[in-house]
Design a protein around this motif. Sequence first.
Motif, PDB file in Angstrom:
ATOM      1  N   SER A 335       0.733  -1.363   0.159  1.00  0.00           N
ATOM      2  CA  SER A 335       0.007  -0.048   0.234  1.00  0.00           C
ATOM      3  C   SER A 335       1.209   1.331   0.169  1.00  0.00           C
ATOM      4  N   HIS A 336       1.946   1.230   0.580  1.00  0.00           N
ATOM      5  CA  HIS A 336       2.473   2.110   0.333  1.00  0.00           C
ATOM      6  C   HIS A 336       4.212   1.968   0.083  1.00  0.00           C
ATOM      7  N   PRO A 337       4.838   1.791  -1.196  1.00  0.00           N
ATOM      8  CA  PRO A 337       5.898   0.757  -1.233  1.00  0.00           C
ATOM      9  C   PRO A 337       7.441   2.736  -0.971  1.00  0.00           C
ATOM     10  N   LEU A 367       3.703  -6.039  15.156  1.00  0.00           N
ATOM     11  CA  LEU A 367       3.804  -4.167  15.989  1.00  0.00           C
ATOM     12  C   LEU A 367       3.948  -3.628  14.965  1.00  0.00           C
ATOM     13  N   ILE A 368       3.683  -2.331  14.669  1.00  0.00           N
ATOM     14  CA  ILE A 368       3.639  -1.028  13.265  1.00  0.00           C
ATOM     15  C   ILE A 368       3.231   0.143  14.685  1.00  0.00           C
ATOM     16  N   GLN A 369       4.871   0.768  14.464  1.00  0.00           N
ATOM     17  CA  GLN A 369       4.897   1.548  15.894  1.00  0.00           C
ATOM     18  C   GLN A 369       3.539   2.863  15.544  1.00  0.00           C
ATOM     19  N   SER A 370       3.252   3.139  16.514  1.00  0.00           N
ATOM     20  CA  SER A 370       2.173   4.376  15.731  1.00  0.00           C
ATOM     21  C   SER A 370       2.153   5.663  16.678  1.00  0.00           C
ATOM     22  N   LEU A 371       2.004   7.226  16.396  1.00  0.00           N
ATOM     23  CA  LEU A 371       1.842   8.397  16.972  1.00  0.00           C
ATOM     24  C   LEU A 371       3.616   8.857  17.155  1.00  0.00           C
ATOM     25  N   GLY A 372       3.729   8.354  18.254  1.00  0.00           N
ATOM     26  CA  GLY A 372       5.735   7.854  18.708  1.00  0.00           C
ATOM     27  C   GLY A 372       6.572   7.027  18.227  1.00  0.00           C
ATOM     28  N   ARG A 402      -5.834  11.824   7.890  1.00  0.00           N
ATOM     29  CA  ARG A 402      -5.103  11.354   6.404  1.00  0.00           C
ATOM     30  C   ARG A 402      -3.587  10.833   6.936  1.00  0.00           C
ATOM     31  N   SER A 403      -3.527  11.061   8.795  1.00  0.00           N
ATOM     32  CA  SER A 403      -2.088  10.773   9.430  1.00  0.00           C
ATOM     33  C   SER A 403      -2.999   9.106   9.298  1.00  0.00           C
ATOM     34  N   HIS A 404      -4.358   9.014   9.855  1.00  0.00           N
ATOM     35  CA  HIS A 404      -4.693   7.595  10.318  1.00  0.00           C
ATOM     36  C   HIS A 404      -5.180   7.080   8.950  1.00  0.00           C
ATOM     37  N   GLN A 405      -5.559   7.514   8.010  1.00  0.00           N
ATOM     38  CA  GLN A 405      -5.616   6.602   6.602  1.00  0.00           C
ATOM     39  C   GLN A 405      -4.229   5.908   6.167  1.00  0.00           C
ATOM     40  N   LEU A 406      -2.859   6.795   6.325  1.00  0.00           N
ATOM     41  CA  LEU A 406      -1.970   5.491   5.983  1.00  0.00           C
ATOM     42  C   LEU A 406      -1.777   4.999   7.321  1.00  0.00           C
ATOM     43  N   LEU A 407      -2.069   5.486   8.237  1.00  0.00           N
ATOM     44  CA  LEU A 407      -1.599   3.422   8.912  1.00  0.00           C
ATOM     45  C   LEU A 407      -2.612   2.717   8.857  1.00  0.00           C
ATOM     46  N   PHE A 408      -3.511   3.356   8.347  1.00  0.00           N
ATOM     47  CA  PHE A 408      -4.799   1.897   8.481  1.00  0.00           C
ATOM     48  C   PHE A 408      -4.431   1.108   6.978  1.00  0.00           C
ATOM     49  N   ASP A 409      -3.861   1.471   6.627  1.00  0.00           N
ATOM     50  CA  ASP A 409      -3.878   1.285   5.824  1.00  0.00           C
ATOM     51  C   ASP A 409      -2.633  -0.425   5.809  1.00  0.00           C
ATOM     52  N   LEU A 410      -1.205   0.303   6.222  1.00  0.00           N
ATOM     53  CA  LEU A 410      -0.548  -0.515   6.421  1.00  0.00           C
ATOM     54  C   LEU A 410      -0.830  -1.962   7.448  1.00  0.00           C
ATOM     55  N   PRO A 420      -3.384 -11.908  13.018  1.00  0.00           N
ATOM     56  CA  PRO A 420      -2.741 -12.278  14.367  1.00  0.00           C
ATOM     57  C   PRO A 420      -4.482 -12.201  15.012  1.00  0.00           C
ATOM     58  N   GLU A 421      -4.677 -12.816  16.494  1.00  0.00           N
ATOM     59  CA  GLU A 421      -5.180 -12.897  17.214  1.00  0.00           C
ATOM     60  C   GLU A 421      -4.923 -10.833  18.104  1.00  0.00           C
ATOM     61  N   TYR A 422      -3.722 -10.189  17.588  1.00  0.00           N
ATOM     62  CA  TYR A 422      -3.913  -8.839  18.762  1.00  0.00           C
ATOM     63  C   TYR A 422      -2.688  -8.014  17.725  1.00  0.00           C
ATOM     64  N   LEU A 423      -3.087  -6.835  17.630  1.00  0.00           N
ATOM     65  CA  LEU A 423      -1.681  -5.171  16.689  1.00  0.00           C
ATOM     66  C   LEU A 423      -2.067  -4.832  17.686  1.00  0.00           C
ATOM     67  N   HIS A 424      -0.439  -4.639  17.375  1.00  0.00           N
ATOM     68  CA  HIS A 424       0.726  -3.719  18.264  1.00  0.00           C
ATOM     69  C   HIS A 424       0.825  -2.593  17.416  1.00  0.00           C
ATOM     70  N   ILE A 425       0.006  -0.963  18.271  1.00  0.00           N
ATOM     71  CA  ILE A 425      -0.115  -0.284  17.299  1.00  0.00           C
ATOM     72  C   ILE A 425       1.637   0.982  18.543  1.00  0.00           C
ATOM     73  N   GLY A 426       2.042   0.669  19.347  1.00  0.00           N
ATOM     74  CA  GLY A 426       2.979   0.967  19.652  1.00  0.00           C
ATOM     75  C   GLY A 426       2.743   1.902  21.153  1.00  0.00           C
ATOM     76  N   HIS A 427       2.135   3.881  20.535  1.00  0.00           N
ATOM     77  CA  HIS A 427       1.743   4.511  21.218  1.00  0.00           C
ATOM     78  C   HIS A 427       2.835   4.686  22.636  1.00  0.00           C
TER      79      HIS A 427
END
Length: 454
Positions: A335-337, A367-372, A402-410, A420-427
Amino acid sequence: PRSHDLIGQKAARGDQDRSGSLPLGVPSLRWLAAPFQFSFDRLAIESRLGVLSLEVTADQPFKFRRESGDTDEHHAGSMGFWVGWPNAAIAPDSAGGGTFRLRLPRSGARQWVSPHPGGRDTSAEPVAVPDAIAPALKNLVIIPAPQQVQPLEQDFLLNEDTRLLVPANASEAELRATEEIRACLRERFGLSIKVVESLGAGGATNCLLVGQPLWSPEVAELCRREGALVTPYDPGPEGYELVVRPDYVLVAGADTAGCYYGAQTLKQLIDVRPDERLVIRGARLRDWPDFGFRGVHLLADDYALEWQTQLISNVLAPLKINNLVLECEYGKWDSHPELAQPWGMSKADMRQLRAVAEKHFMRVTPLIQSLGHCEWMFAGGHHADLVEDPKRPYAYCPSNPRSHQLLFDLYSEALELFQPEYLHIGHDEVANRGEFGTCPRCKGTSPAALFAGN
């Protein structure tokens, strides 16, 4: 070896022999003005473990040096020894090197002599200490420690006639567990044991059984004989009972994972006696996990698949880890090459890593680091319009859709790939770098409200 394990040393360089005693104790830099060192081709150190020897064939002699750990914050107050070529200059386009042979002592009946065990009083008379390599046979050390352990007097002797029961209707999980045992015996000890689908008229003699009593009549029969209650409720999920008798070894799992983890524990009980007989140490264990989630954090890079596969097989699975928290925001996502880094893991490798993990009863938590920790989002100057603090591109603007749109693509790609059972978003550590909550969109809203609403 630690300093108080060492007694004396003999070194040789060419035809010149030299012998002496190694200073013991934990020095300070005030006492030890400079580390001692000497060159050698052959070095023998007498220790309470036996004689440790090192032979070197190289362009230049090895140097043996004593060093204090006082200058290293991680080893403060300790002392060690260093072997190698200090300050060796390597010319461009030059060839060289060497070989060395290290011999470690084997266990024996000898009671090695050591100075004072504390290593601080070198003037005291030597005292006898137990052989450190061959502890008492029933001193069972299993990692992680089972909930209940009872050493038994007699061991199970392994030989070429030992049978491993693998019924025709064995589940995939039971096949994995039994294959782990077979591979361990074959690769580590050079023993190939027989695989049978039925114990036959001989019954439970010289055999290993792995299975669930609910589905295996042979396992259920031995559970009755042993008075072992093994159900999905007691000892519960991922639980098992392991019994090692002279005639048989029983691994009864409460579920498929219990069979697998019981096999991992069984591998730790395999031992070579001083008389060189291969045994499974006599014991009765009942075990279940304290924590349903037992995870390890790994990074998904382009060079990781091979060693992470070995890490899972050789370390994490035997330690009963059941979850990989895989940090993968730098992966090569479709989604974001534009955000992919050359060293990021490909989706094909991620998919293969997931298969390896599941084969060893592990789930992958992406785990996809988000916000920080969002430097990845702005790598190469991309998405600069989403930066919260342009001076420190670390956090994104949480008020920009648009920040959230990019994140939700990944997120969507990761969820589809790993299921997965869980998704780790960092924060975490959102305000560690730069200013947070001060961009034109966020100004006037408290950082706490921005964090909670994101």
